[in-house]
Structure formats: structure tokens, C-alpha cells
Motif scaffolding. Structure first.
Motif, PDB file in Angstrom:
ATOM      1  N   TYR A  10      66.956  18.415  -0.841  1.00  0.00           N
ATOM      2  CA  TYR A  10      68.169  19.014  -0.276  1.00  0.00           C
ATOM      3  C   TYR A  10      67.919  20.345   0.421  1.00  0.00           C
ATOM      4  O   TYR A  10      68.564  20.650   1.416  1.00  0.00           O
ATOM      5  CB  TYR A  10      69.221  19.195  -1.369  1.00  0.00           C
ATOM      6  CG  TYR A  10      69.530  17.909  -2.085  1.00  0.00           C
ATOM      7  CD1 TYR A  10      70.179  16.869  -1.437  1.00  0.00           C
ATOM      8  CD2 TYR A  10      69.158  17.717  -3.410  1.00  0.00           C
ATOM      9  CE1 TYR A  10      70.452  15.680  -2.076  1.00  0.00           C
ATOM     10  CE2 TYR A  10      69.430  16.526  -4.068  1.00  0.00           C
ATOM     11  CZ  TYR A  10      70.077  15.518  -3.404  1.00  0.00           C
ATOM     12  OH  TYR A  10      70.340  14.343  -4.037  1.00  0.00           O
ATOM     13  N   GLY A  11      67.020  21.152  -0.120  1.00  0.00           N
ATOM     14  CA  GLY A  11      66.764  22.471   0.453  1.00  0.00           C
ATOM     15  C   GLY A  11      66.128  22.412   1.823  1.00  0.00           C
ATOM     16  O   GLY A  11      66.510  23.148   2.736  1.00  0.00           O
ATOM     17  N   LEU A  12      65.136  21.552   1.978  1.00  0.00           N
ATOM     18  CA  LEU A  12      64.456  21.418   3.262  1.00  0.00           C
ATOM     19  C   LEU A  12      65.415  21.025   4.385  1.00  0.00           C
ATOM     20  O   LEU A  12      65.414  21.667   5.439  1.00  0.00           O
ATOM     21  CB  LEU A  12      63.292  20.431   3.146  1.00  0.00           C
ATOM     22  CG  LEU A  12      62.445  20.217   4.382  1.00  0.00           C
ATOM     23  CD1 LEU A  12      61.770  21.517   4.811  1.00  0.00           C
ATOM     24  CD2 LEU A  12      61.411  19.137   4.125  1.00  0.00           C
ATOM     25  N   PRO A  13      66.269  20.007   4.212  1.00  0.00           N
ATOM     26  CA  PRO A  13      67.221  19.697   5.282  1.00  0.00           C
ATOM     27  C   PRO A  13      68.188  20.837   5.588  1.00  0.00           C
ATOM     28  O   PRO A  13      68.535  21.057   6.753  1.00  0.00           O
ATOM     29  CB  PRO A  13      67.973  18.465   4.761  1.00  0.00           C
ATOM     30  CG  PRO A  13      67.066  17.844   3.793  1.00  0.00           C
ATOM     31  CD  PRO A  13      66.306  18.970   3.166  1.00  0.00           C
ATOM     32  N   VAL A  14      68.605  21.570   4.562  1.00  0.00           N
ATOM     33  CA  VAL A  14      69.516  22.691   4.800  1.00  0.00           C
ATOM     34  C   VAL A  14      68.827  23.769   5.632  1.00  0.00           C
ATOM     35  O   VAL A  14      69.403  24.296   6.592  1.00  0.00           O
ATOM     36  CB  VAL A  14      70.025  23.266   3.452  1.00  0.00           C
ATOM     37  CG1 VAL A  14      70.718  24.604   3.654  1.00  0.00           C
ATOM     38  CG2 VAL A  14      70.954  22.280   2.777  1.00  0.00           C
ATOM     39  N   VAL A  36      67.497  21.182  18.382  1.00  0.00           N
ATOM     40  CA  VAL A  36      67.968  19.794  18.252  1.00  0.00           C
ATOM     41  C   VAL A  36      66.954  18.966  17.473  1.00  0.00           C
ATOM     42  O   VAL A  36      67.321  18.151  16.614  1.00  0.00           O
ATOM     43  CB  VAL A  36      68.236  19.181  19.644  1.00  0.00           C
ATOM     44  CG1 VAL A  36      68.516  17.699  19.536  1.00  0.00           C
ATOM     45  CG2 VAL A  36      69.386  19.899  20.333  1.00  0.00           C
ATOM     46  N   MET A  37      65.679  19.185  17.735  1.00  0.00           N
ATOM     47  CA  MET A  37      64.636  18.447  17.008  1.00  0.00           C
ATOM     48  C   MET A  37      64.650  18.785  15.522  1.00  0.00           C
ATOM     49  O   MET A  37      64.467  17.904  14.670  1.00  0.00           O
ATOM     50  CB  MET A  37      63.261  18.751  17.599  1.00  0.00           C
ATOM     51  CG  MET A  37      63.045  18.083  18.948  1.00  0.00           C
ATOM     52  SD  MET A  37      61.522  18.548  19.801  1.00  0.00           S
ATOM     53  CE  MET A  37      60.311  18.555  18.546  1.00  0.00           C
ATOM     54  N   LEU A  38      64.875  20.043  15.173  1.00  0.00           N
ATOM     55  CA  LEU A  38      64.923  20.435  13.768  1.00  0.00           C
ATOM     56  C   LEU A  38      66.124  19.815  13.060  1.00  0.00           C
ATOM     57  O   LEU A  38      66.013  19.361  11.918  1.00  0.00           O
ATOM     58  CB  LEU A  38      64.951  21.960  13.638  1.00  0.00           C
ATOM     59  CG  LEU A  38      63.654  22.679  13.966  1.00  0.00           C
ATOM     60  CD1 LEU A  38      63.857  24.178  13.917  1.00  0.00           C
ATOM     61  CD2 LEU A  38      62.547  22.261  13.020  1.00  0.00           C
ATOM     62  N   ILE A  39      67.250  19.777  13.727  1.00  0.00           N
ATOM     63  CA  ILE A  39      68.434  19.146  13.132  1.00  0.00           C
ATOM     64  C   ILE A  39      68.188  17.644  12.961  1.00  0.00           C
ATOM     65  O   ILE A  39      68.527  17.058  11.928  1.00  0.00           O
ATOM     66  CB  ILE A  39      69.683  19.430  13.983  1.00  0.00           C
ATOM     67  CG1 ILE A  39      70.008  20.921  13.940  1.00  0.00           C
ATOM     68  CG2 ILE A  39      70.872  18.593  13.504  1.00  0.00           C
ATOM     69  CD1 ILE A  39      71.053  21.359  14.927  1.00  0.00           C
ATOM     70  N   GLY A  40      67.563  17.019  13.938  1.00  0.00           N
ATOM     71  CA  GLY A  40      67.216  15.596  13.816  1.00  0.00           C
ATOM     72  C   GLY A  40      66.245  15.350  12.678  1.00  0.00           C
ATOM     73  O   GLY A  40      66.359  14.364  11.943  1.00  0.00           O
ATOM     74  N   VAL A  45      64.990  13.452   7.062  1.00  0.00           N
ATOM     75  CA  VAL A  45      64.631  13.734   5.663  1.00  0.00           C
ATOM     76  C   VAL A  45      65.723  13.225   4.730  1.00  0.00           C
ATOM     77  O   VAL A  45      65.435  12.603   3.698  1.00  0.00           O
ATOM     78  CB  VAL A  45      64.371  15.245   5.458  1.00  0.00           C
ATOM     79  CG1 VAL A  45      64.245  15.584   3.980  1.00  0.00           C
ATOM     80  CG2 VAL A  45      63.124  15.682   6.202  1.00  0.00           C
ATOM     81  N   LEU A  46      66.983  13.466   5.074  1.00  0.00           N
ATOM     82  CA  LEU A  46      68.085  12.971   4.246  1.00  0.00           C
ATOM     83  C   LEU A  46      68.114  11.439   4.202  1.00  0.00           C
ATOM     84  O   LEU A  46      68.359  10.844   3.155  1.00  0.00           O
ATOM     85  CB  LEU A  46      69.417  13.516   4.757  1.00  0.00           C
ATOM     86  CG  LEU A  46      69.678  14.987   4.477  1.00  0.00           C
ATOM     87  CD1 LEU A  46      70.939  15.446   5.202  1.00  0.00           C
ATOM     88  CD2 LEU A  46      69.798  15.248   2.991  1.00  0.00           C
ATOM     89  N   MET A  47      67.869  10.792   5.337  1.00  0.00           N
ATOM     90  CA  MET A  47      67.872   9.322   5.375  1.00  0.00           C
ATOM     91  C   MET A  47      66.714   8.749   4.549  1.00  0.00           C
ATOM     92  O   MET A  47      66.887   7.748   3.848  1.00  0.00           O
ATOM     93  CB  MET A  47      67.771   8.823   6.815  1.00  0.00           C
ATOM     94  CG  MET A  47      69.011   9.026   7.640  1.00  0.00           C
ATOM     95  SD  MET A  47      70.338   7.979   7.042  1.00  0.00           S
ATOM     96  CE  MET A  47      71.578   9.193   6.726  1.00  0.00           C
ATOM     97  N   LEU A  48      65.544   9.368   4.634  1.00  0.00           N
ATOM     98  CA  LEU A  48      64.416   8.905   3.820  1.00  0.00           C
ATOM     99  C   LEU A  48      64.728   9.045   2.334  1.00  0.00           C
ATOM    100  O   LEU A  48      64.389   8.169   1.535  1.00  0.00           O
ATOM    101  CB  LEU A  48      63.145   9.671   4.172  1.00  0.00           C
ATOM    102  CG  LEU A  48      62.489   9.279   5.482  1.00  0.00           C
ATOM    103  CD1 LEU A  48      61.341  10.235   5.806  1.00  0.00           C
ATOM    104  CD2 LEU A  48      61.967   7.858   5.413  1.00  0.00           C
ATOM    105  N   ASN A  49      65.380  10.143   1.970  1.00  0.00           N
ATOM    106  CA  ASN A  49      65.799  10.330   0.589  1.00  0.00           C
ATOM    107  C   ASN A  49      66.743   9.215   0.157  1.00  0.00           C
ATOM    108  O   ASN A  49      66.587   8.641  -0.918  1.00  0.00           O
ATOM    109  CB  ASN A  49      66.471  11.696   0.430  1.00  0.00           C
ATOM    110  CG  ASN A  49      67.020  11.902  -0.951  1.00  0.00           C
ATOM    111  OD1 ASN A  49      66.427  11.512  -1.940  1.00  0.00           O
ATOM    112  ND2 ASN A  49      68.187  12.511  -1.021  1.00  0.00           N
ATOM    113  N   LEU A  50      67.713   8.900   0.990  1.00  0.00           N
ATOM    114  CA  LEU A  50      68.663   7.833   0.674  1.00  0.00           C
ATOM    115  C   LEU A  50      67.955   6.485   0.521  1.00  0.00           C
ATOM    116  O   LEU A  50      68.196   5.756  -0.447  1.00  0.00           O
ATOM    117  CB  LEU A  50      69.729   7.741   1.766  1.00  0.00           C
ATOM    118  CG  LEU A  50      70.717   6.596   1.641  1.00  0.00           C
ATOM    119  CD1 LEU A  50      71.609   6.804   0.424  1.00  0.00           C
ATOM    120  CD2 LEU A  50      71.546   6.468   2.893  1.00  0.00           C
ATOM    121  N   LEU A  51      67.069   6.162   1.455  1.00  0.00           N
ATOM    122  CA  LEU A  51      66.353   4.885   1.384  1.00  0.00           C
ATOM    123  C   LEU A  51      65.464   4.803   0.146  1.00  0.00           C
ATOM    124  O   LEU A  51      65.363   3.758  -0.496  1.00  0.00           O
ATOM    125  CB  LEU A  51      65.517   4.682   2.651  1.00  0.00           C
ATOM    126  CG  LEU A  51      66.314   4.417   3.919  1.00  0.00           C
ATOM    127  CD1 LEU A  51      65.387   4.399   5.128  1.00  0.00           C
ATOM    128  CD2 LEU A  51      67.079   3.114   3.812  1.00  0.00           C
TER     129      LEU A  51
END
Length: 83
Positions: A10-14, A36-40, A45-51
Motif C-alpha cells: 500500500y505504501g509504495l503505490p501511495v 503519468v508513468m508513476l501513477i500508472g 502495483v495495486l493490480m498485481l497485489n489484487l491478482l
């Protein structure tokens, strides 16, 4: 170890999102694309966590199903509470 996983999860995406937004707001001409690349990257990272979490849940369900089948083979009926 208990602090490292949530920090990455969670910290890294924030942090990536905050830096990306900061780059977009303050340095739009030269560094906006990097923002934009950093936000993407934060979204990835969040999607990989979810998967990853979904795959663990699926593995747990498979394990429960296998144990229920072993119980059925041994006793001739499904275990209580398993549906």
C-alpha cells in the motif's frame, strides 16, 4: 517482515501516486510524462497485489475442496458445513 509487506502493498503505490501528481502539478512541461508513468505504475502495483491475493484465495478453496473429497471417499458423505 510484518511492516515490509503492507509498506510495499500500500505504501509504495501511495508514494508513487503522490510523486506523480506532484510532477504533474509543478513540472508539467518537462516531467509530466514521468508523472503519468508513476501513477500508472502505482495502479499496476495495486493490480498485481489484487491478482496475487485472488490466486491465494483460489488455492485455499482448492485445498478445502480436496480435503472434502478425501473425507467423502473415506466416510461416504460430505463433511458438515461444506457446500
Amino acid at each position: 517482515m510484518k511492516i515490509v509487506v503492507p509498506a510495499v502493498r500500500y505504501g509504495l503505490p501511495v508514494v508513487l501516486t503522490a510523486v506523480g501528481i506532484w510532477l504533474l502539478e509543478t513540472r508539467a512541461e518537462k516531467w509530466g510524462g514521468l508523472g503519468v508513468m508513476l501513477i500508472g505504475t502505482a495502479v499496476i502495483v495495486l493490480m498485481l497485489n489484487l491478482l496475487f491475493r485472488l490466486s491465494i484465495k483460489s488455492n485455499n478453496e482448492r485445498w478445502r475442496e480436496e480435503k472434502a473429497r478425501e473425507y467423502y471417499d473415506e466416510h461416504g458423505h460430505w463433511p458438515e458445513g461444506y457446500h
